[in-house]
Design an enzyme around this catalytic site. Structure first.
Site, PDB file in Angstrom:
ATOM      1  N   HIS A   1       0.822  -1.220   0.000  1.00  0.00           N
ATOM      2  CA  HIS A   1       0.000   0.000   0.000  1.00  0.00           C
ATOM      3  C   HIS A   1       0.857   1.271   0.000  1.00  0.00           C
ATOM      4  O   HIS A   1       0.318   2.377  -0.137  1.00  0.00           O
ATOM      5  CB  HIS A   1      -0.928   0.036   1.219  1.00  0.00           C
TER       6      HIS A   1
ATOM      7  N   ASP B   1      -2.518 -10.772  -2.342  1.00  0.00           N
ATOM      8  CA  ASP B   1      -3.105 -10.249  -1.102  1.00  0.00           C
ATOM      9  C   ASP B   1      -4.594  -9.929  -1.344  1.00  0.00           C
ATOM     10  O   ASP B   1      -4.993  -9.628  -2.466  1.00  0.00           O
ATOM     11  CB  ASP B   1      -2.355  -8.970  -0.711  1.00  0.00           C
TER      12      ASP B   1
ATOM     13  N   HIS C   1      -6.161  -7.392  -0.457  1.00  0.00           N
ATOM     14  CA  HIS C   1      -6.317  -5.962  -0.732  1.00  0.00           C
ATOM     15  C   HIS C   1      -5.595  -5.582  -2.023  1.00  0.00           C
ATOM     16  O   HIS C   1      -4.551  -6.149  -2.337  1.00  0.00           O
ATOM     17  CB  HIS C   1      -5.728  -5.135   0.421  1.00  0.00           C
TER      18      HIS C   1
ATOM     19  N   ASP D   1      -4.110 -12.850   3.420  1.00  0.00           N
ATOM     20  CA  ASP D   1      -5.357 -12.435   4.051  1.00  0.00           C
ATOM     21  C   ASP D   1      -6.593 -12.725   3.199  1.00  0.00           C
ATOM     22  O   ASP D   1      -7.711 -12.384   3.600  1.00  0.00           O
ATOM     23  CB  ASP D   1      -5.301 -10.953   4.466  1.00  0.00           C
TER      24      ASP D   1
HETATM   25 ZN   LIG Z   1      -3.896  -7.245   2.724  1.00  0.00          ZN
END
Ligand SMILES: [Zn+2]
Length: 317
Positions: A136, A173, A175, A254
């Site tokens: 991120h 991931d 996200h 995740d």
């Molecule tokens: Zn993540």
């Protein structure tokens, strides 16, 4: 030669962002425990992650952003001496403690050292058990548990310092890796493939994006078999066409069914399957060269099992 490197450092354990934060030091303990108990750890070429040089961090990040993080870290130490709080908050989810600066440099340094070792032929591939995660972190902003974008830094390093012409980034991931996209969008030397839960944090990755970004948003409760079909239909043809000379993995776990930060349905066998498909591409085009770096994964037991499944495939165990 098919050794798998395992890069980590105790500094990555010392970084923590406050009581109850899911991105916690125990994540690395869960991985170590599982690798020890299973015997998988014994088969790995274990190395200490060095501190990344600031000049290498700045391959992916704005110099002023790096200086700002450094300044926050230095001020934090002074503030603590004066009786102030133990953390410097970057955003509501992301903070520094006095160890975070070194941890972030080790996390990036692990990916850089792994890249050097893989390029030198000392090891075929590597896993970096590091925190903070990175995907991120944008060119000019740390966010979302991330400080520096280790995978983007290492991808740029492979291009700039090792002279590679094409590198791929695989991000599994849950996200969207908005930071990696921010840094590498439009750089035709890089192909990034990802799937991610959508709509979901950080609410990016859909809409128009550069041709080198292969983003596949999936709804909550998508299961592993559906993700495998997406990978087969969308990722693999693009990777085969691109012919990467090296592959970096933003290895977040995740999307696991047991992970409470995401709502996808992957299990250990899905991570093994994905890793094998990536490895097949690396074998065909990249002399097997893969550097995988830990991103998310917050259910400690699922994280340990999933990393073990991932490493078993990397190391042919
Ligand atoms: Zn993540």
């Amino acid at each position: 030669m098919n050794a798998t490197g395992y890069f980590t450092h105790n500094d990555c354990r010392m970084h923590e962002m406050g009581p109850g934060h899911p991105e916690c030091p125990e994540r690395l303990d869960a991985i170590e425990d599982r690798l020890l108990a299973s015997g998988v750890g014994d088969a790995l070429d274990r190395r200490e992650a060095p501190l990344a040089a600031l000049g290498d961090i700045e391959l992916a990040h704005d110099r002023m952003m790096v200086a700002a993080i450094r300044g926050l870290s230095d001020h934090l130490a002074d503030d603590i001496d004066a009786g102030g709080p133990a953390y410097a908050q970057i955003d509501p989810d992301t903070a520094l403690n006095v160890h975070s600066w070194n941890a972030a440099l080790r996390a990036a340094g692990a990916a850089l050292a792994a890249t050097d070792s893989v390029m030198a032929g000392e090891i075929e591939n590597a896993f970096c058990a590091v925190r903070p995660p990175g995907h991120h972190a944008c060119h000019n902003k740390a966010m979302g548990f991330c400080i520096f974008n280790s995978v983007a830094i290492a991808a740029k390093y492979a291009l700039e310092r090792h002279g590679l012409k094409r590198v791929a980034i695989v991000d599994f991931d849950v996200h969207h890796g908005n930071g990696t996209e921010d840094i590498l969008s439009g750089d035709e030397r890089v192909l990034m493939v990802s799937f991610f839960q959508h709509p979901f944090y950080p609410y990016s990755g859909t809409g128009t994006h550069a041709g080198n970004m292969v983003n596949v948003p999936v709804p909550a409760y998508t299961r592993g078999m559906e993700v495998r079909e997406i990978i087969e239909a969308i990722w693999i043809p693009r990777l085969e066409e691109f012919k990467p000379e090296m592959i970096f993995i933003s290895a977040g776990f995740d999307a696991h069914r047991d992970d409470e930060l995401g709502q996808l349905g992957l299990v250990e066998q899905d991570y093994a399957w994905i890793t094998q498909r990536i490895k097949d591409v690396a074998k065909r085009h990249a002399q097997g060269r893969i550097v995988s770096s830990l991103e998310g994964g917050y259910n400690l037991r699922a994280l340990g099992r999933s990393v073990e499944a991932h490493i078993r495939v990397l190391a042919d165990l």
